[in-house]
Design a protein around this motif. Structure first.
Motif, short mmCIF file in Angstrom:
data_model
loop_
_atom_site.label_atom_id
_atom_site.label_comp_id
_atom_site.label_asym_id
_atom_site.label_seq_id
_atom_site.Cartn_x
_atom_site.Cartn_y
_atom_site.Cartn_z
N ALA A 155 0.63 -1.19 -0.12
CA ALA A 155 0.02 -0.01 -0.01
C ALA A 155 0.77 1.31 0.15
N ALA A 156 1.74 1.14 0.72
CA ALA A 156 2.81 2.27 0.87
C ALA A 156 3.70 2.70 -0.55
N LEU A 157 4.03 1.58 -1.07
CA LEU A 157 4.72 1.56 -2.52
C LEU A 157 3.91 2.10 -3.33
N ILE A 216 11.60 12.59 -8.58
CA ILE A 216 11.61 11.37 -8.30
C ILE A 216 12.05 11.04 -6.63
N TYR A 217 13.26 11.58 -6.47
CA TYR A 217 13.53 11.55 -4.99
C TYR A 217 12.62 12.22 -4.01
N GLY A 218 12.07 13.41 -4.38
CA GLY A 218 11.16 14.04 -3.74
C GLY A 218 9.68 13.53 -3.36
N GLY A 219 9.37 12.68 -4.45
CA GLY A 219 8.22 12.02 -4.56
C GLY A 219 8.09 10.81 -3.73
N TYR A 220 9.18 9.93 -3.57
CA TYR A 220 9.28 8.92 -2.85
C TYR A 220 9.70 8.95 -1.34
N SER A 221 10.36 10.43 -1.27
CA SER A 221 10.65 10.74 0.35
C SER A 221 9.66 11.32 0.87
N GLY A 270 -3.01 7.26 3.14
CA GLY A 270 -2.16 8.33 3.04
C GLY A 270 -0.65 7.76 3.21
N LEU A 271 -0.61 6.45 3.66
CA LEU A 271 0.74 5.90 4.11
C LEU A 271 1.83 6.19 2.75
N THR A 272 2.92 6.37 3.13
CA THR A 272 4.06 6.34 2.14
C THR A 272 5.02 5.78 2.55
N MET A 273 6.18 5.46 2.07
CA MET A 273 7.29 4.64 2.11
C MET A 273 8.05 4.87 3.33
N SER A 281 14.98 -0.46 8.65
CA SER A 281 16.10 -0.37 7.87
C SER A 281 15.81 -1.41 6.37
N ALA A 282 15.13 -2.32 6.62
CA ALA A 282 14.84 -3.06 5.20
C ALA A 282 14.01 -2.30 4.48
N ILE A 283 13.07 -1.66 4.93
CA ILE A 283 12.09 -0.67 4.21
C ILE A 283 13.02 0.33 3.51
N GLY A 284 13.67 1.05 4.27
CA GLY A 284 14.71 2.08 3.77
C GLY A 284 15.47 1.25 2.65
N VAL A 285 16.12 0.30 2.67
CA VAL A 285 17.02 -0.13 1.73
C VAL A 285 15.99 -0.50 0.57
#
Length: 296
Positions: free
Chosen positions: A67-69, A223-228, A247-250, A268-272
């Protein structure tokens, strides 16, 4: 001897580059390596131990991850479709000699960039509130339309996020394109006019090709701003718990697992996974624009 070392032409370049290298190592490479290591660990207060791929398996089995992805990908796509063409067109208009009050409009469009995202999020939450007396619902009532719970639906919630992003970042992207437009020699346009080119032909054959490097840069940071993106969603839904995770994001999922639930290994796994996703998308975009082709 020491004086000769300081003024050595062979050593001086490395001395000037050293601060950047140290900053990169301390603030990027070391945190990235630590995060990668923690993604294979279970991190508890005062102790850590390796758990192999368990964190990645837990992430893959979690519906909230997908969902976040999806939310982050959808948000990034919409912001790319808005925050590249719109600022480009506005920059061309503002750069035109026929444009009156150009300086005023440049300043007015740039002011939202200086606004705190927290303040902007609170204001937009009030403007797009679910009550009858919210600004947007009052506007709908003028046209005989019913009240909408803007933050209660996936489509309307995403619309509010994109509108907020457009309001905040269109000004800074205009500055990027304006800076590039002002470096294009006027002689090119004069020559094109002599050859009978109209406004559209000059834009297509001169402006767009010469804006390509800046457009690629804007694409990369978008792209960076969208995913962050995280703070906007957090403020609009007044927390990290939106209805059905619309509204959940990565970054929000990382925050939920790593901070709220104190599961730093899974966080950390999600961050990677997020870093890998952004790197792949940026590489695909750069390949599409031909940045890896050899010049002949």
């Amino acid at each position: 001897m020491r004086s000769n070392w300081l003024y050595s032409q062979r050593i001086a370049p490395y001395v000037f580059v050293l601060p950047f290298v140290l900053s990169l190592a301390v603030f990027f490479l070391y945190p990235m390596a630590s995060t990668l290591l923690m993604s294979f660990q279970e991190v508890l207060p005062g102790q850590t131990h390796f758990v192999g791929w368990s964190n990645y398996e837990s992430m893959a089995d979690d519906d909230s991850f997908y969902a976040a992805l999806w939310n982050s990908t959808r948000y990034t796509l919409w912001t790319l479709l808005v925050l590249i063409p719109l600022p480009l067109v506005l920059a061309v208009l503002l750069n035109s000699a026929r444009m009156r009050w150009s300086s005023f409009f440049r300043s007015a469009l740039f002011v939202p960039t200086l606004t705190s995202v927290v303040v902007a999020g609170i204001v937009f939450r009030l403007v797009f509130g679910s009550l009858d007396d919210s600004v947007m619902n009052q506007i709908r009532h003028l046209f005989g339309l019913h009240t909408i719970n803007w933050m209660g639906g996936s489509a309307t919630g995403m619309l509010v996020l994109v509108v907020l992003a457009t309001w905040r970042f269109v000004g800074i992207n205009i500055v990027y394109f304006l800076s590039a437009l002002q470096t294009i020699p006027g002689e090119l346009y004069e020559s094109a006019e002599i050859d009978g080119a109209n406004t559209w032909h000059k834009f297509k054959s001169i402006t767009l090709p010469l804006l390509k490097p800046v457009a690629i840069y804007v694409l990369t940071i978008s792209i960076y701003g969208g995913y962050s993106m995280f703070t906007e969603s957090f403020m609009l839904w007044n927390g990290n718990r939106s209805p059905n995770d619309i509204g959940l994001t990565m970054i929000g999922l990382l925050y939920r697992n790593g901070v709220e639930q104190n599961n730093l290994g899974l966080g950390s796994a999600i961050g990677v996974a997020l870093l890998g996703t952004m790197m792949i998308l940026n590489l695909v975009a750069l390949q599409f624009f031909g940045l890896f082709k050899k010049e002949e």
